[in-house]
Design a protein around this motif. Structure first.
Motif, mmCIF file in Angstrom:
data_model
loop_
_atom_site.group_PDB
_atom_site.id
_atom_site.type_symbol
_atom_site.label_atom_id
_atom_site.label_comp_id
_atom_site.label_asym_id
_atom_site.label_seq_id
_atom_site.Cartn_x
_atom_site.Cartn_y
_atom_site.Cartn_z
ATOM 1 N N HIS A 9 0.972 -1.186 0.158
ATOM 2 C CA HIS A 9 -0.033 0.059 0.053
ATOM 3 C C HIS A 9 0.728 1.137 -0.008
ATOM 4 O O HIS A 9 0.671 2.087 -0.845
ATOM 5 C CB HIS A 9 -0.990 -0.107 1.152
ATOM 6 N N TYR A 10 2.019 1.181 0.568
ATOM 7 C CA TYR A 10 2.735 2.642 0.755
ATOM 8 C C TYR A 10 3.744 2.374 -0.262
ATOM 9 O O TYR A 10 3.854 3.633 -1.131
ATOM 10 C CB TYR A 10 3.950 2.187 1.902
ATOM 11 N N ILE A 11 4.050 1.464 -1.057
ATOM 12 C CA ILE A 11 4.591 1.318 -2.341
ATOM 13 C C ILE A 11 3.794 2.056 -3.326
ATOM 14 O O ILE A 11 4.123 3.070 -4.186
ATOM 15 C CB ILE A 11 4.954 0.170 -2.818
ATOM 16 N N ALA A 12 2.499 1.680 -3.305
ATOM 17 C CA ALA A 12 1.463 2.194 -4.226
ATOM 18 C C ALA A 12 1.273 3.942 -4.015
ATOM 19 O O ALA A 12 1.179 4.481 -4.913
ATOM 20 C CB ALA A 12 0.055 1.756 -4.065
ATOM 21 N N SER A 13 1.169 4.341 -2.762
ATOM 22 C CA SER A 13 1.084 5.580 -2.439
ATOM 23 C C SER A 13 2.536 6.582 -3.051
ATOM 24 O O SER A 13 2.280 7.568 -3.641
ATOM 25 C CB SER A 13 0.989 5.933 -1.106
ATOM 26 N N ILE A 14 3.563 5.817 -2.801
ATOM 27 C CA ILE A 14 4.712 6.343 -3.479
ATOM 28 C C ILE A 14 4.799 6.464 -4.980
ATOM 29 O O ILE A 14 5.056 7.570 -5.758
ATOM 30 C CB ILE A 14 6.054 5.720 -2.949
ATOM 31 N N LEU A 15 4.297 5.527 -5.666
ATOM 32 C CA LEU A 15 4.111 5.492 -7.111
ATOM 33 C C LEU A 15 3.018 6.556 -7.663
ATOM 34 O O LEU A 15 3.403 7.133 -8.437
ATOM 35 C CB LEU A 15 3.851 4.031 -7.583
ATOM 36 N N ALA A 16 2.124 6.853 -6.933
ATOM 37 C CA ALA A 16 1.150 7.803 -7.333
ATOM 38 C C ALA A 16 1.655 9.148 -6.872
ATOM 39 O O ALA A 16 1.447 9.885 -7.779
ATOM 40 C CB ALA A 16 -0.095 7.533 -6.258
ATOM 41 N N GLU A 17 2.521 9.253 -6.002
ATOM 42 C CA GLU A 17 2.892 10.660 -5.684
ATOM 43 C C GLU A 17 4.026 10.937 -6.697
ATOM 44 O O GLU A 17 3.999 11.962 -7.169
ATOM 45 C CB GLU A 17 3.622 10.505 -4.213
ATOM 46 N N ARG A 18 4.957 10.013 -7.082
ATOM 47 C CA ARG A 18 5.995 10.196 -8.144
ATOM 48 C C ARG A 18 5.457 10.529 -9.535
ATOM 49 O O ARG A 18 5.974 11.305 -10.162
ATOM 50 C CB ARG A 18 7.159 9.015 -8.126
ATOM 51 N N PHE A 19 4.552 9.777 -9.906
ATOM 52 C CA PHE A 19 3.663 9.858 -11.056
ATOM 53 C C PHE A 19 2.672 10.875 -11.169
ATOM 54 O O PHE A 19 2.116 11.560 -12.136
ATOM 55 C CB PHE A 19 3.105 8.704 -11.580
#
Length: 199
Positions: free
Chosen positions: A17-27
């Motif tokens: 879930h945290y990885i998904a949030s980082i990807l959403a933030e970076r993209f």
């Protein structure tokens, strides 16, 4: 950059879930997880708490299905979420979605990139213990309980089995490099892939 949709399936405690949030933030795109229930509740005039109780759960007990409509509250909530994901995909929006069988719901969508995040048991138990202030036995029990629920839900609504590498584009073990480094590696890989699609 054209439309892209990143679905993230995950084992409990893997940091997916945290990885998904980082990807959403970076993209710089929206992330949909439990928050889609708030939007669905508002749209349908339902109390969000009622939806939270039954989310990511497979149908319980015996229920009638009449003309394709089930009387099961779990089925109804699952279908509301699947339709929400399809609607967002059809709108042309790029986004990250966590769980909710998204890699199955959108499997024919060319914009989809599906990821599954797993982890070593010790690392997951340590992470759960730290995040929820639990001892190892409690953390392990919580992990098994959540994974059992996720697996049952996913396998009930999807053709592919939960966590089976053949059902995803990328499967990654977050314990090897740690959660943050895994997120950055995925971001780098996905960026390269998305750029190559544009050429």
């Amino acid at each position: 950059m054209g439309q892209f949709i990143i679905s993230v399936g995950r084992e409990y405690g893997s940091g997916g879930h945290y990885i998904a949030s980082i990807l959403a933030e970076r993209f710089n795109v929206p992330m949909y997880d439990r928050n889609m229930l708030d939007q669905l509740a508002e749209r349908n005039g339902i109390d969000a708490e009622n939806l939270y109780k039954h989310e990511e759960m497979k149908r319980q007990g015996l229920h009638r299905t009449v003309r394709g409509h089930s009387s099961s509250v779990q089925d109804s909530i699952a279908q509301l979420q699947f339709n929400f994901i399809r609607e967002k995909a059809e709108s042309g929006e790029s986004f990250v979605v966590v769980g909710r069988c998204a890699e199955n719901v959108l499997r024919d969508n060319p914009a989809l990139i599906s990821i599954f995040v797993r982890g070593e048991e010790d690392a997951k138990v340590e992470r759960i213990s730290r995040l929820y202030k639990l001892n190892r036995i409690e953390a392990k029990a919580k992990m098994f309980r959540h994974d059992k629920k996720r697996k049952a839900y996913h396998n009930y609504y999807s053709k592919m089995k939960w966590g089976d590498s053949r059902g995803y584009d990328f499967c990654v073990n977050s314990s090897l490099m740690g959660v943050e480094a895994t997120a950055e590696a995925l971001y780098s890989m996905l960026s390269t892939y998305l750029k190559s699609k544009e050429q």
